[in-house]
Scaffold this motif. Structure first.
Motif: not given
Length: 129
Positions: A41-54
């Motif tokens: 579901e996150l394909e193509g999204e960038c995790v840089k500087d995000k609060i990554l929640v999973f």
């Protein structure tokens, strides 16, 4: 929201939320921080500087080194929030010095929400939703 500290530190930023587990090895490009796992579901999204929640990680133990690589390449998430942090993610965030909290009800968080993660006190605050 009160949880459990996995890796200390503090961060604030925009949430990037996945409802399904995430693999770092083969799932995220360590040079760009872009999710490359086909069909995720996150394909193509960038995790840089995000609060990554999973919910939790999955896959190979090499994923720990991918998390470290993201940090070394300047494309790591600002923090990670999980329902249950398993050993692959725990080892990676500790090696990389990325704040991480688990035991959080991630169903209360949506992509785009502004979060403050205070892993030192094991809290995740929803500032704006």
């Amino acid at each position: 929201m009160k949880g459990r500290m996995i890796s200390p530190g503090k961060a604030a930023g925009e949430a990037l939320v996945s409802r399904s587990p995430l693999s770092f090895y083969g799932g995220i490009d360590p040079k760009t921080g872009i999710v490359i796992e086909k069909g995720h579901e996150l394909e193509g999204e960038c995790v840089k500087d995000k609060i990554l929640v999973f919910p939790q990680g999955k896959g190979s133990t090499v994923g720990s080194y991918v998390i470290y690589g993201l940090k070394k390449n300047g494309v790591a998430p600002a923090a990670i929030v999980n329902q249950e942090t398993e050993t692959i993610v725990a080892t990676g965030v500790i090696l990389a010095g990325i704040p991480c909290v688990d035991k959080i009800d991630i169903n209360k968080i949506r992509t785009g929400d502004k979060l403050v993660v205070d892993a030192d006190n094991a809290t995740v605050e929803l500032v704006q939703g």
